[in-house]
Every structure is written in C-alpha cells, then in structure tokens.
Design a protein around this motif. Structure first.
Motif, PDB file in Angstrom:
ATOM      1  N   VAL A 255      58.247  32.306 107.382  1.00 40.89           N
ATOM      2  CA  VAL A 255      57.579  31.490 106.361  1.00 40.89           C
ATOM      3  C   VAL A 255      56.556  32.323 105.596  1.00 40.89           C
ATOM      4  O   VAL A 255      56.478  32.259 104.364  1.00 40.89           O
ATOM      5  N   PHE A 256      55.789  33.123 106.312  1.00 44.17           N
ATOM      6  CA  PHE A 256      54.738  33.927 105.673  1.00 44.17           C
ATOM      7  C   PHE A 256      55.334  34.922 104.681  1.00 44.17           C
ATOM      8  O   PHE A 256      54.802  35.101 103.583  1.00 44.17           O
ATOM      9  N   ASP A 257      56.433  35.552 105.057  1.00 42.90           N
ATOM     10  CA  ASP A 257      57.068  36.531 104.170  1.00 42.90           C
ATOM     11  C   ASP A 257      57.473  35.909 102.841  1.00 42.90           C
ATOM     12  O   ASP A 257      57.383  36.551 101.791  1.00 42.90           O
ATOM     13  N   LYS A 258      57.875  34.649 102.883  1.00 42.49           N
ATOM     14  CA  LYS A 258      58.382  34.001 101.668  1.00 42.49           C
ATOM     15  C   LYS A 258      57.305  33.228 100.909  1.00 42.49           C
ATOM     16  O   LYS A 258      57.378  33.092  99.682  1.00 42.49           O
ATOM     17  N   ALA A 259      56.304  32.731 101.618  1.00 42.91           N
ATOM     18  CA  ALA A 259      55.364  31.790 100.999  1.00 42.91           C
ATOM     19  C   ALA A 259      53.915  32.241 100.993  1.00 42.91           C
ATOM     20  O   ALA A 259      53.018  31.452 100.698  1.00 42.91           O
ATOM     21  N   GLN A 260      53.657  33.505 101.267  1.00 46.64           N
ATOM     22  CA  GLN A 260      52.266  33.980 101.340  1.00 46.64           C
ATOM     23  C   GLN A 260      51.503  33.702 100.050  1.00 46.64           C
ATOM     24  O   GLN A 260      50.336  33.320 100.075  1.00 46.64           O
ATOM     25  N   THR A 261      52.140  33.875  98.905  1.00 50.36           N
ATOM     26  CA  THR A 261      51.451  33.717  97.611  1.00 50.36           C
ATOM     27  C   THR A 261      51.787  32.394  96.917  1.00 50.36           C
ATOM     28  O   THR A 261      51.592  32.260  95.722  1.00 50.36           O
TER      29      THR A 261
ATOM     30  N   ASN B  92      45.501  28.088 114.070  1.00 57.52           N
ATOM     31  CA  ASN B  92      46.152  29.386 113.854  1.00 57.52           C
ATOM     32  C   ASN B  92      45.376  30.150 112.781  1.00 57.52           C
ATOM     33  O   ASN B  92      45.425  29.789 111.596  1.00 57.52           O
ATOM     34  N   ALA B  93      44.679  31.190 113.162  1.00 55.92           N
ATOM     35  CA  ALA B  93      43.824  31.949 112.240  1.00 55.92           C
ATOM     36  C   ALA B  93      44.627  32.596 111.110  1.00 55.92           C
ATOM     37  O   ALA B  93      44.082  32.879 110.035  1.00 55.92           O
ATOM     38  N   HIS B  94      45.929  32.799 111.315  1.00 59.43           N
ATOM     39  CA  HIS B  94      46.756  33.445 110.296  1.00 59.43           C
ATOM     40  C   HIS B  94      46.996  32.557 109.073  1.00 59.43           C
ATOM     41  O   HIS B  94      47.400  33.047 108.020  1.00 59.43           O
ATOM     42  N   TYR B  95      46.733  31.248 109.210  1.00 58.73           N
ATOM     43  CA  TYR B  95      46.886  30.360 108.050  1.00 58.73           C
ATOM     44  C   TYR B  95      45.972  30.798 106.902  1.00 58.73           C
ATOM     45  O   TYR B  95      46.256  30.557 105.734  1.00 58.73           O
ATOM     46  N   LYS B  96      44.855  31.434 107.238  1.00 58.59           N
ATOM     47  CA  LYS B  96      43.888  31.866 106.216  1.00 58.59           C
ATOM     48  C   LYS B  96      44.475  32.885 105.241  1.00 58.59           C
ATOM     49  O   LYS B  96      43.938  33.087 104.157  1.00 58.59           O
TER      50      LYS B  96
ATOM     51  N   THR C  53      54.967  27.025  92.688  1.00 60.98           N
ATOM     52  CA  THR C  53      55.668  27.179  93.965  1.00 60.98           C
ATOM     53  C   THR C  53      54.985  26.328  95.029  1.00 60.98           C
ATOM     54  O   THR C  53      53.760  26.184  95.032  1.00 60.98           O
ATOM     55  N   VAL C  54      55.793  25.774  95.932  1.00 56.47           N
ATOM     56  CA  VAL C  54      55.267  24.824  96.921  1.00 56.47           C
ATOM     57  C   VAL C  54      55.755  25.171  98.325  1.00 56.47           C
ATOM     58  O   VAL C  54      56.929  25.484  98.538  1.00 56.47           O
ATOM     59  N   LEU C  55      54.824  25.093  99.273  1.00 58.96           N
ATOM     60  CA  LEU C  55      55.095  25.230 100.705  1.00 58.96           C
ATOM     61  C   LEU C  55      54.806  23.893 101.371  1.00 58.96           C
ATOM     62  O   LEU C  55      53.898  23.174 100.954  1.00 58.96           O
ATOM     63  N   CYS C  56      55.576  23.553 102.403  1.00 59.07           N
ATOM     64  CA  CYS C  56      55.350  22.300 103.139  1.00 59.07           C
ATOM     65  C   CYS C  56      55.276  22.560 104.639  1.00 59.07           C
ATOM     66  O   CYS C  56      55.741  23.589 105.129  1.00 59.07           O
ATOM     67  N   GLY C  57      54.702  21.603 105.363  1.00 62.55           N
ATOM     68  CA  GLY C  57      54.718  21.644 106.817  1.00 62.55           C
ATOM     69  C   GLY C  57      53.714  22.593 107.433  1.00 62.55           C
ATOM     70  O   GLY C  57      52.834  23.134 106.765  1.00 62.55           O
ATOM     71  N   ALA C  58      53.877  22.820 108.737  1.00 68.86           N
ATOM     72  CA  ALA C  58      53.012  23.726 109.489  1.00 68.86           C
ATOM     73  C   ALA C  58      53.670  23.982 110.841  1.00 68.86           C
ATOM     74  O   ALA C  58      54.717  23.424 111.157  1.00 68.86           O
ATOM     75  N   MET C  59      53.019  24.812 111.633  1.00 71.92           N
ATOM     76  CA  MET C  59      53.563  25.170 112.940  1.00 71.92           C
ATOM     77  C   MET C  59      53.397  24.030 113.937  1.00 71.92           C
ATOM     78  O   MET C  59      52.376  23.350 113.958  1.00 71.92           O
ATOM     79  N   TYR C  60      54.429  23.846 114.771  1.00 70.74           N
ATOM     80  CA  TYR C  60      54.323  22.991 115.945  1.00 70.74           C
ATOM     81  C   TYR C  60      54.749  23.842 117.122  1.00 70.74           C
ATOM     82  O   TYR C  60      55.905  24.244 117.227  1.00 70.74           O
ATOM     83  N   LYS C  61      53.772  24.181 117.969  1.00 72.88           N
ATOM     84  CA  LYS C  61      53.979  25.177 119.028  1.00 72.88           C
ATOM     85  C   LYS C  61      54.389  26.500 118.368  1.00 72.88           C
ATOM     86  O   LYS C  61      53.620  27.073 117.625  1.00 72.88           O
ATOM     87  N   ASP C  62      55.607  26.977 118.572  1.00 73.47           N
ATOM     88  CA  ASP C  62      56.005  28.273 118.013  1.00 73.47           C
ATOM     89  C   ASP C  62      56.976  28.135 116.836  1.00 73.47           C
ATOM     90  O   ASP C  62      57.584  29.127 116.421  1.00 73.47           O
TER      91      ASP C  62
ATOM     92  N   SER D 265      47.707  32.201 100.188  1.00 66.03           N
ATOM     93  CA  SER D 265      46.938  32.028  98.943  1.00 66.03           C
ATOM     94  C   SER D 265      46.483  30.586  98.774  1.00 66.03           C
ATOM     95  O   SER D 265      45.358  30.335  98.310  1.00 66.03           O
ATOM     96  N   ALA D 266      47.350  29.624  99.133  1.00 69.51           N
ATOM     97  CA  ALA D 266      46.994  28.211  98.984  1.00 69.51           C
ATOM     98  C   ALA D 266      45.792  27.845  99.842  1.00 69.51           C
ATOM     99  O   ALA D 266      44.978  26.992  99.460  1.00 69.51           O
ATOM    100  N   PHE D 267      45.667  28.491 101.011  1.00 69.24           N
ATOM    101  CA  PHE D 267      44.500  28.272 101.865  1.00 69.24           C
ATOM    102  C   PHE D 267      43.264  28.882 101.215  1.00 69.24           C
ATOM    103  O   PHE D 267      42.209  28.240 101.130  1.00 69.24           O
TER     104      PHE D 267
END
Length: 386
Positions: free
Chosen positions: A289-295, A315-319, A240-249, A322-324
């Motif tokens: 995003v977190f709900d779908k891609a946390q693991t 953003n401390a929540h990125y930790k 499974t793959v996640l892409c991107g990151a937050m920009y502002k909100d 699982s990929a982090f």
C-alpha cells in the motif's frame, strides 16, 4: 365424406377454444413491479396477492425464497400449498422486527417506524425519531443479532422478522420460523451498486402496500444522485484517494467493483485500486500500500480510528503518508447518534445521494461550496476532550 371432414374441423376448433378458456381460468395474470438497479429481489402481482422473491439473501446463495404478501380479507378465502412458499405474510404489516440498522431508514422514509416493535442492539440506532420510540419503550431490546433473544421475540409475536444472513445458518431464526413467524432474509447489502442497495426501499414498500410512495422516494434519491454525479464530472482534476487501514498485519481496501469504489468513481476521484476485480475486500501488506499510495492526495475511512493521534499510536509509519502530513484524512466513524451508533452504517445505504455529495465536497470542495457533509468529517487531531 365432406360432412365428416366438416364435423372433425368443428370439433377441433371447439376443442381449441375450450382449452384456451381453461388456460385463462387456471393461469393467473402476473405483473412484475419495476426495478431499475436491484437484482436481489422481485415483487410480482399475482391475481389477489403479491409474490415476493428473494434471489440473493447472502453472497453466493443458491437458495431462493418465496413469500406470499396478501391482505387478511383475501387470505381468508385463499388456500396456498405450504411447501411452495417460505411464508404467508398479511399486509400491510402491523408489527415488524428488524435486525439491521440499515432497515430503519426505509421504515422512517415510508412513515411506518411505529410498527417496529423489536430490535437487537438498540444502542446502535442513531435516528432521533426511532430513538424516541426506543426510549419510550415502544421498541423492545432483543439482545445481540448473532444470538437474538427468541423468548422476548416470540412474546412480541411480530407479523414478520426482517433478518440478514451471512451464509444461511442462524439457529435463532430457525427457532422463530418453527413458531410460525415468517422470517425474510433481506439482501440489500449484497447488491453491487449504491443505487441498487437504496432501491430495496421497494422491498419494504411491498410489505406495507406503499409501493407508490417507495417508488417516489427512490426516484428522488436516484435523481439527486445522478445530478450530483453530473456536477462532479465537470471537475478537471481527479485527486488520488486511499481507503482503509491495517488490521493486525493486513491492510484491507475496497475492490474496484465495490459500491465504495463506485462512489469514488462517480465523485470523479482517482481511487488507486479502481481496476481490481477481487471478490470482497483487497488484502495487502503495508509495504504494498505504501509503495502505491505514499503521495496520495486524500485518505478516506481509516478503519475505526477516530484521530491522527490514535492512527499514529497504532502504527508510526502512517505518518509517512502525504495525506497524514497534510491533514487530508476523513472519516465517518465520529458521526454518531447519542448512544454511539455510527450514522453512516444506518443511513448511508438508504441515502447514497448524501454519501456521494460528501465525497464530492471532499474531493472537489469548489463544486459544492454551500454543502455541509452528512457523514464524513475531517479526522480529529486527538481524542482528548475538554
């Protein structure tokens, strides 16, 4: 009576023959050059010149541009109606101004990079070959693409300026056109598939009368891409793959019909938003995003962040992903030329075969054991340097 019928029939046949002959004289023979994937341009051979048609210079464009590509010898004895075409370009091109780093690999692959005489934002150029030309003063700096230095450009008097437009409004390009320097809007970035984007090398091939060389180069890239795709299909696992990151909100991700999503699909990976059909990027909240891609197994291209440290600081929540935690984040942002230009933004579009191999190496390392990635590298732990 029979005589008059015969005479009438004879005149009718003669008239048809003369009409057919006239049609053959006034109607030029045309032959469209083959394109396998690209939809944004056409090159048609018409008698003693080529007709270059740009159908999709920018997203949702309703404007179609037409250019005559003709040799100096033929141009001297041929007349064209100015209102019919957006430019008359003498080929092969001797002096060119490009405005996007994505144009540079095509020039180098066709071995005509020495014809490049001006570029806006030369520090963004990564290629060592073109950087040498810049350092030697062969390529002039033209400022920023949004506000190109028209005074220097007009002094250079290029045969053509290859531009790109977001919506067709560019005052700098209008000034250049008024000075009777042809401007062609290159729409390679508008194409929907990796191979379609790469096929725009044939656009440059037409400008330099190097159609056969362009075809040969593209055919090899296509072969290598499809061969890599076939190798990836042999894997029985699909990470499974996640892409991107937050920009502002907002968290921006590639939509399921994008070239980025196709890369992942061809690499036999499970991109979690592969079924989306939105136009442009998908804009979601962090929670969605977190709900779908946390693991998720892998995280690719976390925006411009160059390290885990920088990612956590933003953003401390990125930790919590699982990929982090497992240190399975990869980025192309840290692969740059000597003046800081990101190599992926320059070469990635022209060489989709290398991008796909990178993704296969990351998703299925056992399939390409001896391959070293070209663009994507593991995210650094910190930005500190010794």
């Amino acid at each position: 009576m029979k005589y008059f019928k015969f005479l009438f029939l004879l005149l009718l046949i003669s008239s048809c023959k003369n009409e057919t002959k006239q049609d053959l004289i006034t109607t030029p023979t045309t032959q469209q050059q083959e394109l396998k994937y690209a939809e944004g341009f056409l090159v048609t051979n018409v008698k003693n010149y080529k007709l270059l048609t740009i159908k999709s210079p920018w997203p949702k464009s309703e404007k179609v541009f037409k250019y005559v590509l003709i040799s100096a010898e033929e141009a001297a004895k041929t007349t064209f109606l100015k209102d019919e075409y957006d430019g008359i370009i003498i080929t092969p091109v001797q002096k060119i101004v490009a405005t996007s780093t994505t144009h540079i690999p095509a020039l180098e692959l066709l071995e005509v990079e020495e014809t490049l005489i001006g570029f806006p934002g030369t520090d963004y150029v990564s290629s060592e070959k073109t950087r040498t030309l810049i350092d030697n003063g062969n390529i002039r700096e033209l400022g920023k693409n949004e506000g190109i230095n028209t005074e220097v450009l007009l002094e250079l008097r290029p045969d053509v300026v290859v531009a790109f437009g977001v919506d067709g409004t560019n005052k700098s390009m209008e000034t250049i056109q008024k000075a009777r320097i042809p401007v062609i809007y290159n729409g390679d970035w508008v194409e929907k598939s990796p191979l379609a984007k790469a096929e725009w090398i044939k656009f440059f091939g037409a400008l330099y009368n190097k159609e056969k060389k362009a075809d040969s180069i593209f055919n090899q890239i296509e072969h290598d891409y499809l061969d890599a795709k076939k190798i990836a299909s042999n894997s029985t696992t699909r990470p499974t793959v996640l892409c991107g990151a937050m920009y502002k909100d907002v968290w921006y991700l590639p939509n399921g019909t994008s070239a980025e999503a196709q890369f992942l699909n061809d690499a036999n990976a499970n991109y979690l938003w592969s079924d989306t059909k939105e136009t442009g990027s998908i804009a979601l909240s962090f929670e969605a995003v977190f709900d779908k891609a946390q693991t998720t197994d892998l995280w690719l291209s976390p925006s411009y962040y160059s390290s885990y440290e920088a990612l956590e600081k933003s953003n401390a929540h990125y930790k919590q992903f699982s990929a982090f935690k497992d240190k399975n984040i990869y980025t192309f942002s840290n692969t740059t030329g000597k003046t800081g230009g990101v190599t992926y933004y320059e070469l990635g579009m022209a060489r989709p075969d290398l991008v796909l191999k990178d993704m296969i190496k990351i998703c299925h390392p056992e399939l390409l054991q001896d391959y070293e990635t070209t663009f994507f590298k593991p995210l650094r732990l910190t930005d500190k340097t010794d």
